[in-house]
Design a protein around this motif. Sequence first.
Motif, PDB file in Angstrom:
ATOM      1  N   ILE A  23       0.836  -1.208   0.000  1.00 31.09           N
ATOM      2  CA  ILE A  23       0.000   0.000   0.000  1.00 31.09           C
ATOM      3  C   ILE A  23       0.867   1.254   0.000  1.00 31.09           C
ATOM      4  O   ILE A  23       0.560   2.251  -0.676  1.00 31.09           O
ATOM      5  N   ALA A  24       1.983   1.214   0.729  1.00 31.62           N
ATOM      6  CA  ALA A  24       2.869   2.377   0.795  1.00 31.62           C
ATOM      7  C   ALA A  24       3.412   2.739  -0.579  1.00 31.62           C
ATOM      8  O   ALA A  24       3.656   3.916  -0.879  1.00 31.62           O
ATOM      9  N   ARG A  25       3.595   1.739  -1.431  1.00 33.51           N
ATOM     10  CA  ARG A  25       4.156   1.976  -2.752  1.00 33.51           C
ATOM     11  C   ARG A  25       3.118   2.431  -3.773  1.00 33.51           C
ATOM     12  O   ARG A  25       3.480   2.881  -4.862  1.00 33.51           O
ATOM     13  N   MET A  26       1.846   2.285  -3.453  1.00 38.34           N
ATOM     14  CA  MET A  26       0.798   2.531  -4.436  1.00 38.34           C
ATOM     15  C   MET A  26       0.140   3.903  -4.315  1.00 38.34           C
ATOM     16  O   MET A  26      -0.482   4.371  -5.272  1.00 38.34           O
ATOM     17  N   GLY A  27       0.236   4.528  -3.176  1.00 43.23           N
ATOM     18  CA  GLY A  27      -0.415   5.823  -3.030  1.00 43.23           C
ATOM     19  C   GLY A  27      -0.208   6.392  -1.645  1.00 43.23           C
ATOM     20  O   GLY A  27       0.337   5.741  -0.743  1.00 43.23           O
ATOM     21  N   ASN A  28      -0.675   7.601  -1.466  1.00 41.36           N
ATOM     22  CA  ASN A  28      -0.514   8.298  -0.188  1.00 41.36           C
ATOM     23  C   ASN A  28      -1.717   7.992   0.703  1.00 41.36           C
ATOM     24  O   ASN A  28      -2.620   8.824   0.875  1.00 41.36           O
ATOM     25  N   TYR A  29      -1.739   6.802   1.260  1.00 38.61           N
ATOM     26  CA  TYR A  29      -2.861   6.356   2.083  1.00 38.61           C
ATOM     27  C   TYR A  29      -2.535   6.500   3.566  1.00 38.61           C
ATOM     28  O   TYR A  29      -1.387   6.346   3.986  1.00 38.61           O
ATOM     29  N   LYS A  30      -3.587   6.762   4.327  1.00 43.02           N
ATOM     30  CA  LYS A  30      -3.425   6.881   5.777  1.00 43.02           C
ATOM     31  C   LYS A  30      -3.713   5.522   6.401  1.00 43.02           C
ATOM     32  O   LYS A  30      -4.830   5.010   6.315  1.00 43.02           O
TER      33      LYS A  30
END
Length: 588
Positions: A23-30
Amino acid sequence: MSEAYDIVIVGAGPVGLMLAACIARMGNYKVKHIDIRPERTQIGRADGIQARSLDILRNMGLKRPIMAYDPGKIYEVAFWNSSQLCGAIHRTGTWRSYPDFIDTRYPFTTILHQGRIEKIFIEDLEKYGMYIDRPWTVSGFRNDSEDPVYPVLVDLAHVDGEQKTTVKTKYLFGADGARSFVREQLGVKMIYKDPTVYVWSVIDGVVRTDFPDIQGNNVVRVYVQLVLPTGGQDLRKLVTESKVQQAANEILSPYSIEWDRVDWHSTHQPKAGQGMNYGFLDALNFAWKFHLVESGFAKRSILTTYEEERQQMAQKLIDFDAKYAALFSTRPPSTNEVEDAVRFMDRDDAVETNEFVKTFKQSTEFTSGYGAEYSPNHLNWSSTHPAKSTFFSPLGIGLRPGRVFPPVTVTRVFDATVAHLEQEVPQNGSYRIYIFAGNPATTSRALSDFTANLQEDRSFFSSYRRDDITSVSYENRHNPHSLFFTFCIIFNTARARLEIDEVLPNILAQYRYHVYADDIPCHRTQNSRAAAHIKLGIDKDRGGVVVVRPDGYVGCSLALVEGAGTVEGINDYFAPITTKPLGKLNVA
């Protein structure tokens, strides 16, 4: 007011950490990530990274820190049996861990204990500003019908019992192990094949031994088969370290093994070492679907395929474990069986002489990870899919939708680098669209038409063009036009004969970092010319197109044709899942 998150991950073992890293590599998610343990695993537990997992970890940039530990590598398996005459054991045969029919760049199992694997993930997450909250646990969760954006309320509690909080989230992911609180609260039962009578004790440590197949630094893991106790006795209390060590010496006689240090000791049901590896596949499977939904590309219905595909793999793993355990627990293989397995292992036309040889050959593909295959659905289009386009699954194609895109070696035109094509696009959540462009003289018109149709208003490409496209740096080699697609173009010609701007229209020429020459010999094709085209069953003159899911699995394959057919075919593939309508193109 409760703090809101895109996802709450419960559990920071390898699967939970893998999900967070993807998830960290795919977008700026919280992300809110908790674990009940006060610290990460230090020793023991999972320790075998199979070849398919190493593929994925390399694609995430994590292979290098794994290899920095100088991990063990298992290239060969040895089988021993006891002599009927004297009772002493002797080697009955060996075979490679990864025979030739397993198409991999890593013909070995990498051995690194779970503590170090977790450490690598945790250090990686810190680079993205992600941290694990410890020791916290989830004490409850419920639906909040009043909030359509963050519909899940999650109650969290510190293990000291004094700190509590409630957060809001879009997703709650339970990676909290076999005794998962999340699973229990949802009423999801653990599935078992059958209660097994085969239980094993495992012990890690440093030994001194004259057993010839323990080499290197003498750090070993030993499994000893146990008999289930009767009368409800606790197996863990009965099976002490000393008893396991004694049993190991009896089994290895006339060799001896003495323990200088014991790092970890446990008992468990038999597994083929696949829990962590198939957990990695599950985590990646969910991560890219989560990303495509939350970024606005895919409909929420795509998430149903996660459970569908995960259950397929889980059931296969359960069935395989039961069969594998029974095979090796009931009796060891005989010398003749081992010899047969070695002789026939790489022959597709061989008729297995017994169940042992047949099962071990099947298990080799399964344990490697390359045997993980997803059934046809609206992400994996088989040749029988009721698609409108007539260009799907061209005759001779050797790729099966739902299986991983295989290793392919080519030459990058831009800088003459020998490239591993399947690794060229990093794990960033975008589809990989491989255009095998065949002979440039033959496919020139088809490539021109393909590019023209990409730019039509209702094409998948135009519909998801980047909003910031005018300010995208030329160094953005993977996604210059859309965050959801990367094009790789492979020509059947020598690299020295290719000038990118001469053979490609402007749109495709902007992927100059992803233009390749198919001029690297491959022993699997017995042909040094167009080896990649031939290996995949793609026409070496007319070419073809392969759409690969963000997790590396083949979605569909198409013919590369003049006119609008190829782009319309890709439109047909994406249309069932996209949030924007894709339709008939205007260009003939």
